[in-house]
Enzyme design. Structure first.
Site, PDB file in Angstrom:
ATOM      1  N   ASP A  29      -6.122  34.421  62.879  1.00 10.22           N
ATOM      2  CA  ASP A  29      -5.645  35.055  62.349  1.00 10.22           C
ATOM      3  C   ASP A  29      -5.798  36.257  62.359  1.00 10.22           C
ATOM      4  O   ASP A  29      -6.863  36.352  63.849  1.00 10.22           O
ATOM      5  CB  ASP A  29      -6.624  34.879  61.029  1.00 10.22           C
ATOM      6  N   ARG A  33      -3.903  42.856  60.878  1.00 10.97           N
ATOM      7  CA  ARG A  33      -5.012  43.584  60.491  1.00 10.97           C
ATOM      8  C   ARG A  33      -5.577  43.942  62.327  1.00 10.97           C
ATOM      9  O   ARG A  33      -5.148  46.015  62.117  1.00 10.97           O
ATOM     10  CB  ARG A  33      -6.128  42.492  60.161  1.00 10.97           C
ATOM     11  N   ASN A  77       5.079  30.837  56.472  1.00 11.35           N
ATOM     12  CA  ASN A  77       5.295  31.218  56.730  1.00 11.35           C
ATOM     13  C   ASN A  77       6.820  32.954  56.637  1.00 11.35           C
ATOM     14  O   ASN A  77       7.270  33.861  56.883  1.00 11.35           O
ATOM     15  CB  ASN A  77       4.705  32.204  58.930  1.00 11.35           C
ATOM     16  N   GLU A 216     -15.807  20.699  63.971  1.00  3.08           N
ATOM     17  CA  GLU A 216     -16.614  21.307  63.517  1.00  3.08           C
ATOM     18  C   GLU A 216     -15.668  22.811  63.333  1.00  3.08           C
ATOM     19  O   GLU A 216     -14.981  22.900  63.780  1.00  3.08           O
ATOM     20  CB  GLU A 216     -17.314  21.690  64.338  1.00  3.08           C
TER      21      GLU A 216
END
Ligand code: FPP
Length: 249
Positions: A29, A33, A77, A216
């Site tokens: 991700d 940005r 998406n 995890e």
């Protein structure tokens, strides 16, 4: 991506091979940005994201991680702007065409999971070629989730199992976790030990909902294009400090 010489790197000395995750999953991700921060169009972030993925795959292979699964395109998406979706489809196709030879040489075994029938026909052809060409390779298993949705995967498994019950090939009491897992796209893969998500979002976003039950989770604020082997090393250090109890004491 530019052709780079194969440079293998060895596992950092502070990583215990006994505590190395066998299967790492990544939610890549922050490409958009990253591009915005650089004053570039979003698609440049995806391009850089491919370089990051390629480097991570090689690092995992070098360091002895047995499997890497990457979330490349979710069923949600498709809701992105048309040009971005078209760019991503073309990018996947081009990356596969350009990188297949190198990945094959490095022993990578590629597979794709997701609803692949809805992808452009030319991409499906590249996928088939890559999967076939690398299927007997001895190295890392690299799984690309494309047009993938965890809920949709679970629903299709339920349908397949229900059909077998309806035909009298299976009794309801035969349905257990193992049988169910074998009807998922990931039937031939162990569940991930470690999930890494970049760019700080604390969500699973419909990724491997069944398979991540005991993984995890490691979330970093680093944006995907900046997630380099040093960042991966940091994730492994955090992982090996975790005490995995699988619900026991
Ligand atoms: C999320 O960042 C990233 C994607 C939806 C695409 C990831 C795909 C690649 C890196 C290419 C992989 C290629 C192959 C062949 C496996 P975002 O756009 O959601 O970033 P944002 O949240 O900052 O907008």
């Amino acid at each position: 991506m530019t052709a780079e010489p194969f440079v293998t790197s060895s596992l950092p000395a502070d990583i215990d091979t006994q505590k190395l995750p066998r299967h790492v999953a990544v939610i890549m991700d922050g490409n958009g940005r990253w591009a915005k921060q650089q004053g570039l169009p979003r698609i440049m972030g995806h391009r850089r994201g491919v370089d990051t993925l390629k480097k991570l795959l090689r690092t995992c292979n070098d360091w002895g991680v047995g499997a890497l699964t990457a979330y490349a395109f979710s069923t949600e998406n498709w809701g992105r702007p048309l040009e971005e979706v078209a760019f991503l489809m073309t990018l996947f196709e081009r990356v596969l065409r350009q990188e297949l030879r190198d990945m094959d040489k490095e022993g990578v075994r590629i597979q794709f999971v997701g609803n692949l029938q809805s992808l452009p026909a030319s991409l499906q052809e590249e996928i088939d070629r890559a999967v076939q060409q690398t299927q007997s390779n001895p190295g890392i298993r690299f799984t690309v989730a494309t047009n993938y949705g965890g809920r949709q995967e679970i629903v299709q498994a339920c349908r397949a199992i229900a059909t077998q019950v309806q035909r009298g090939q299976l009794a309801p009491e035969d349905i257990d976790e193992s049988l169910f897992s074998h009807h998922l796209y990931t039937a031939n893969l162990e569940d991930p030990d470690l999930l890494i998500r970049t760019s700080g979002e604390m969500r699973l976003s419909n990724f491997l909902l069944w398979q991540l039950a005991y993984a995890e989770l490691y979330v970093t604020d680093t944006l995907w294009p900046d997630f380099d082997p040093t960042e991966f090393h940091r994730a492994l250090c955090a992982y090996q400090k975790r005490h995995r109890r699988f619900g026991k004491v």
